[in-house]
Design an enzyme around this catalytic site. Structure first.
Site, mmCIF file in Angstrom:
data_model
loop_
_atom_site.group_PDB
_atom_site.id
_atom_site.type_symbol
_atom_site.label_atom_id
_atom_site.label_comp_id
_atom_site.label_asym_id
_atom_site.label_seq_id
_atom_site.Cartn_x
_atom_site.Cartn_y
_atom_site.Cartn_z
ATOM 1 N N ASP A 1 41.294 86.487 60.325
ATOM 2 C CA ASP A 1 41.608 84.965 60.217
ATOM 3 C C ASP A 1 40.602 84.340 60.904
ATOM 4 O O ASP A 1 39.756 84.477 61.540
ATOM 5 C CB ASP A 1 42.910 84.864 61.191
ATOM 6 C CG ASP A 1 42.849 85.098 62.659
ATOM 7 O OD1 ASP A 1 42.014 86.111 63.064
ATOM 8 O OD2 ASP A 1 43.518 84.379 63.389
ATOM 9 N N GLU B 1 43.743 86.532 65.604
ATOM 10 C CA GLU B 1 43.298 86.384 66.879
ATOM 11 C C GLU B 1 43.001 84.804 67.180
ATOM 12 O O GLU B 1 43.337 84.509 68.393
ATOM 13 C CB GLU B 1 41.916 86.769 66.740
ATOM 14 C CG GLU B 1 40.922 87.143 67.888
ATOM 15 C CD GLU B 1 40.363 85.833 68.487
ATOM 16 O OE1 GLU B 1 40.134 85.969 69.750
ATOM 17 O OE2 GLU B 1 40.248 84.723 67.766
#
Ligand SMILES: [Zn+2]
Length: 488
Positions: A123, A190
């Site tokens: 991400d 994250e």
């Protein structure tokens, strides 16, 4: 006569002192490192770059507001992984966790060896609205130009995701078969707290009774021209990360019209409390991990700085003062204090009933949230100011730098990049490793790429990009690391 004799004695003492300082300095040299001949891994760097460019085109953007996240992009990215790395998907088993995080497992032949866990996140953070025009190449176009791959996630952290998958493919092509089980986690959240990614990976490993000997995830780099006074490249393999604590200081006082104010308003009371915190930073110093880190780095500095560090018994106040003067040095020495938000009355002529100040602390491993709250109350000493904890997480444990895992990381770095100064270090921000740290015996934070000072603002910034030679270096690093620490 007596004055002359006294001067002579003084002179002799000074000469002796100078001799002691110089001898200690001359002995203060880098510890002999095992020579690591560079090893060449046949990496097709252009292909790695092309794959990373493709990976960047998936808008796997993590937003704070969950409804803005386009999970179709995450699903498409995972499909792309399967198509681009078919051998990895044939040889390794894959367990999706919360659908999008992927946990791969390459079963080792020796069950007595604890597995290792390598992790990276796919991400990315959003592009700052309004900054799009400042990008030399559009952030999600995935352009390869000027020896670099451009786009959001190139450095943080799709470059690592792609490098890991490339190295697994290389190992399969070489006919590699691990003795030690290799786990690879590619996580998807994250940038927004890791609840469904790294945390869930750890929960899964715990449930299955799989305890890694060590984990490796982002958190530092091979620093080139970043450490003041050190001209060599520094591989800072970080063994701990700071925690955080956010406090609201709420000062209360009588409200009313501002034409007849009391001697102190809530704003004044709050301001005094904030100034006290600013003037009395949380105590810190050069000990523990910071001392170990500077001990290693200083041995590679010029004579003047080595003279200081070799004689800390004499120069510690000078060294600490110089480090404290730099925000980056200060952050390594102590829990930092940063007042960030303020609010008071809603109108210019209304006395506030309460004034609120937000203070963000970054916790050094030696402090806990609890100990810092106690310190803050002790400094403020004012019953009119309430101290409220709004959010906190303690610093991580400090992993050992004296393990086979750490040595394998150091060795693979030097084999891939040539001679480096290797030091354990402290990560100032939060990474997925804070969860791995709870379960793996040791958690290391290190991306095997060279980072220059001018590249630091690229993180979460405009024109994020990664040099192709770094991608080749990272593939080489992971390949050598796994060969040596998991091979036969
Ligand atoms: Zn990251």
């Amino acid at each position: 006569m007596t004055i002359r004799r006294a001067l002579l004695v003084l002179l002799a003492a000074l000469v002796l002192l100078a001799a002691v300082l110089v001898v200690r300095t001359l002995q203060f040299t880098p510890a002999p490192q095992p020579q690591q001949p560079r090893q060449t891994v046949a990496v097709d760097a252009q292909q790695v770059a092309a794959h990373l460019a493709e990976a960047i085109r998936f808008r796997t953007v993590s937003y704070g507001e969950a409804e803005r996240i386009d999970y179709d992009q995450f699903g498409a990215f995972i499909q792309w992984l399967g198509q681009t790395y078919p051998k990895v998907h044939q040889v390794l088993s894959r367990t999706p966790i919360n659908q999008y995080t992927q946990l791969y497992r390459w079963q080792g032949t020796d069950p007595s060896l604890a597995p290792v866990l390598l992790s990276a996140h796919f991400d990315v953070v959003p592009v700052d609205p309004g900054s799009e025009a400042l990008w030399q190449h559009p952030p999600f176009a995935g352009v390869v130009a000027d020896g670099q791959v451009w786009g959001r996630g190139a450095l943080d952290d799709k470059g690592s995701v792609v490098s890991l998958m490339e190295s697994l493919t290389l190992l399969i092509d070489q006919g590699f078969s691990p003795k030690r089980t290799i786990l690879v986690a590619l996580t998807h959240d994250e940038e927004i707290g890791s609840r469904h990614g790294a945390q869930a990976v750890v929960a899964k490993l715990k449930a299955d009774g799989i305890k890694p000997a060590w984990s490796l995830d982002e958190g530092s780099f091979i620093l080139d021209g970043v450490v003041p006074g050190v001209t060599q490249k520094v591989a800072s393999i970080n063994v701990a990360e700071k925690g955080f604590l956010t406090l609201e200081l709420v000062a209360r006082a009588q409200g009313g019209h501002s034409s007849m104010p009391p001697r102190e308003t809530a704003v004044g009371i709050l301001a005094k409390a904030l100034v006290k915190l600013q003037d009395h930073p949380v105590p810190g110093g050069l000990d523990g991990l910071s001392a170990e880190m500077y001990g290693t780095l200083a041995r590679n500095m010029g004579f003047g700085k080595r003279l200081l560090f070799a004689n800390r018994w004499l120069f510690d106040p000078l060294i600490t003062g110089a480090l404290e003067a730099m925000p980056s040095g200060n952050a390594l020495l102590r829990t930092t204090t940063a007042p960030t938000m303020l609010s008071g009355s809603v109108k210019a002529n209304v006395l506030p009933i309460e004034a609120v100040g937000t203070v963000n602390f970054r916790l050094h491993p030696r402090d806990s949230a609890e100990s810092v709250v106690a310190y803050v109350k002790e400094q403020i000493q004012d019953p009119r100011v309430e101290v409220k904890v709004t959010d906190s997480m303690d610093a991580s444990r400090v992993s050992s730098a004296d393990t086979d895992g750490f040595k394998a990381l150091a060795q693979a770095s030097q084999q891939s990049y040539g001679q480096l100064v290797v030091t354990p270090g402290l990560t100032l921000g939060a990474t997925d490793s804070r969860f791995y740290d709870n379960w793996a015996d040791n958690a290391y934070r290190f991306t095997p790429m060279v980072l220059r000072a001018d590249e630091i603002p690229l993180f979460h910034g405009t024109n994020e990009r990664v040099r192709i030679d770094n991608l080749a270096g990272a593939v080489s690093f992971y390949t050598l690391l796994l060969t040596h620490s998991c091979g036969g």
